[in-house]
Motif scaffolding. Structure first.
Motif, mmCIF file in Angstrom:
data_model
loop_
_atom_site.group_PDB
_atom_site.id
_atom_site.type_symbol
_atom_site.label_atom_id
_atom_site.label_comp_id
_atom_site.label_asym_id
_atom_site.label_seq_id
_atom_site.Cartn_x
_atom_site.Cartn_y
_atom_site.Cartn_z
ATOM 1 N N ASN A 1 13.060 1.473 4.622
ATOM 2 C CA ASN A 1 12.933 2.896 4.967
ATOM 3 C C ASN A 1 11.477 3.288 5.168
ATOM 4 O O ASN A 1 11.153 4.062 6.078
ATOM 5 C CB ASN A 1 13.569 3.787 3.889
ATOM 6 N N LEU A 2 10.603 2.759 4.316
ATOM 7 C CA LEU A 2 9.173 3.069 4.466
ATOM 8 C C LEU A 2 8.655 2.580 5.816
ATOM 9 O O LEU A 2 7.919 3.277 6.510
ATOM 10 C CB LEU A 2 8.366 2.422 3.326
ATOM 11 N N ILE A 3 9.043 1.358 6.186
ATOM 12 C CA ILE A 3 8.597 0.799 7.466
ATOM 13 C C ILE A 3 9.167 1.626 8.626
ATOM 14 O O ILE A 3 8.457 1.965 9.584
ATOM 15 C CB ILE A 3 9.039 -0.683 7.584
ATOM 16 N N ASP A 4 10.423 1.980 8.525
ATOM 17 C CA ASP A 4 11.091 2.773 9.562
ATOM 18 C C ASP A 4 10.332 4.081 9.807
ATOM 19 O O ASP A 4 9.969 4.411 10.941
ATOM 20 C CB ASP A 4 12.528 3.058 9.088
ATOM 21 N N ASP B 1 0.839 -1.210 0.000
ATOM 22 C CA ASP B 1 0.000 0.000 0.000
ATOM 23 C C ASP B 1 0.872 1.258 0.000
ATOM 24 O O ASP B 1 0.568 2.233 -0.692
ATOM 25 C CB ASP B 1 -0.909 0.027 1.239
ATOM 26 N N MET B 2 1.948 1.233 0.780
ATOM 27 C CA MET B 2 2.837 2.409 0.831
ATOM 28 C C MET B 2 3.469 2.668 -0.539
ATOM 29 O O MET B 2 3.567 3.808 -0.989
ATOM 30 C CB MET B 2 3.958 2.194 1.859
ATOM 31 N N ARG C 1 6.263 -5.715 -12.987
ATOM 32 C CA ARG C 1 6.820 -7.010 -13.394
ATOM 33 C C ARG C 1 6.560 -8.096 -12.355
ATOM 34 O O ARG C 1 6.767 -9.272 -12.625
ATOM 35 C CB ARG C 1 8.336 -6.891 -13.607
ATOM 36 N N GLY C 2 6.176 -7.705 -11.138
ATOM 37 C CA GLY C 2 5.944 -8.675 -10.080
ATOM 38 C C GLY C 2 7.203 -9.043 -9.321
ATOM 39 O O GLY C 2 7.224 -9.997 -8.555
ATOM 40 N N GLU C 3 8.247 -8.254 -9.531
ATOM 41 C CA GLU C 3 9.499 -8.515 -8.809
ATOM 42 C C GLU C 3 9.526 -7.712 -7.511
ATOM 43 O O GLU C 3 8.665 -6.870 -7.276
ATOM 44 C CB GLU C 3 10.688 -8.138 -9.702
ATOM 45 N N LEU C 4 10.554 -7.952 -6.696
ATOM 46 C CA LEU C 4 10.631 -7.258 -5.407
ATOM 47 C C LEU C 4 11.377 -5.937 -5.526
ATOM 48 O O LEU C 4 12.435 -5.852 -6.158
ATOM 49 C CB LEU C 4 11.331 -8.137 -4.359
ATOM 50 N N VAL C 5 10.824 -4.917 -4.907
ATOM 51 C CA VAL C 5 11.455 -3.612 -4.791
ATOM 52 C C VAL C 5 12.636 -3.756 -3.827
ATOM 53 O O VAL C 5 12.675 -4.684 -3.014
ATOM 54 C CB VAL C 5 10.391 -2.608 -4.276
ATOM 55 N N SER C 6 13.607 -2.849 -3.894
ATOM 56 C CA SER C 6 14.825 -3.022 -3.093
ATOM 57 C C SER C 6 14.537 -3.021 -1.588
ATOM 58 O O SER C 6 13.626 -2.329 -1.111
ATOM 59 C CB SER C 6 15.840 -1.921 -3.420
ATOM 60 N N ASP C 7 15.340 -3.792 -0.859
ATOM 61 C CA ASP C 7 15.204 -3.875 0.598
ATOM 62 C C ASP C 7 15.298 -2.492 1.224
ATOM 63 O O ASP C 7 14.578 -2.167 2.170
ATOM 64 C CB ASP C 7 16.316 -4.770 1.175
ATOM 65 N N GLU C 8 16.210 -1.687 0.708
ATOM 66 C CA GLU C 8 16.437 -0.370 1.293
ATOM 67 C C GLU C 8 15.166 0.495 1.220
ATOM 68 O O GLU C 8 14.791 1.150 2.198
ATOM 69 C CB GLU C 8 17.596 0.320 0.565
#
Ligand code: ADP
Ligand code: ADP
Ligand code: ZN
Length: 214
Positions: free
Chosen positions: A66-69, A33-34, A55-62
């Motif tokens: 950061n969004l969660i933080d 959602d973010m 594409r259904g791939e994963l966005v970068s961990d960073e």
């Protein structure tokens, strides 16, 4: 209470998060959602994430950590958090532990929604949501009580996600199998994993989750 809802795309994480928010006043922290909000707003993060999500791939961990933080730091200390769709990699699981500790929190439970992979394509291709309030629906399994009218806010506008197509779903499933499922054993060693039958009806899944949190 800080919990993770874990399960492949379409397992029911968003649906059950919404129920937990309503029943227990917890806050849903959904990286999906973010990210969609960032795409809509055209922020630098959104611009970077859009093609990857399509594409259904994963966005970068960073980016997602950061969004969660940022979002966790803004929460009142006594409000419980539901992590929905995060963490999705081993690196994110490590980030989450650090972010929680920094905020004086710790992880209480990981609830795995166990689902039959064959049912997920149907769940995802039938998914739609209210364009006004975001309430989640399904064409056959969970339609609004009155066709074309949102149960929650009575809006008549609905939308579907661009990545909810069969081809992208296959990639998302594979990402889950390869990168997300492997984080479960680490939580199992900590003795905090509970499993719920995600193939049961929405209300039954909700009761099973409440029983775990009680
Ligand atoms: P996730 O957040 O894990 O991707 P959602 O909560 O968005 O999953 O659910 C995916 C779709 O399946 C939605 O259309 C939702 O209405 C539907 N759904 C959710 N839980 C169930 C269930 N227990 N039985 C049938 N359909 C469900
Ligand atoms: P679903 O639960 O149906 O798979 P989400 O809304 O959680 O969908 O995620 C949609 C997309 O957003 C993912 O396919 C991925 O591209 C991106 N995304 C969401 N959360 C994360 C995350 N924690 N790490 C990396 N990418 C993510
Ligand atoms: Zn609505």
């Amino acid at each position: 209470m800080n919990i993770i809802l874990l399960g492949p795309p379409g397992a029911g994480k968003g649906t059950q998060s919404a129920g937990l928010v309503e029943r227990h006043g917890m806050k849903q922290l959904s990286t999906g959602d973010m990210l969609r909000a960032a795409v809509k707003a055209g922020t630098p993060v959104g611009l970077q994430a859009k093609a990857v999500m399509d594409r259904g791939e994963l966005v970068s961990d960073e980016i997602v950590s950061n969004l969660i933080d940022e979002n966790l730091a803004a929460m009142p200390a006594d409000q419980g958090a539901i992590f929905d769709g995060y963490p999705r990699t081993a690196a994110q699981a490590g980030d989450l532990d650090r972010i929680l500790a920094k905020n004086g929190r710790s992880l209480d439970r990981v609830i795995e929604l166990e689902v039959n992979v064959d049912a997920l394509v149907e769940r995802i291709t039938g998914r739609f949501s209210c364009a006004n309030c975001g309430a989640l629906y399904h064409d056959t399994a969970n339609p609004p009580a009155k066709e074309g009218v949102c149960d929650v806010c009575h809006s008549t506008e609905f939308k579907r996600r661009p990545d909810d197509n069969e081809e992208t779903v296959r990639t998302r499933m594979e990402e889950y199998r390869a990168k997300t499922a492997p984080i479960l054993p680490g939580y199992e060693e900590r003795g905090i994993v509970s499993r719920v039958d995600g193939m049961a009806e929405i209300a039954e899944v909700a009761s099973a989750i409440d029983a775990i949190l009680a």
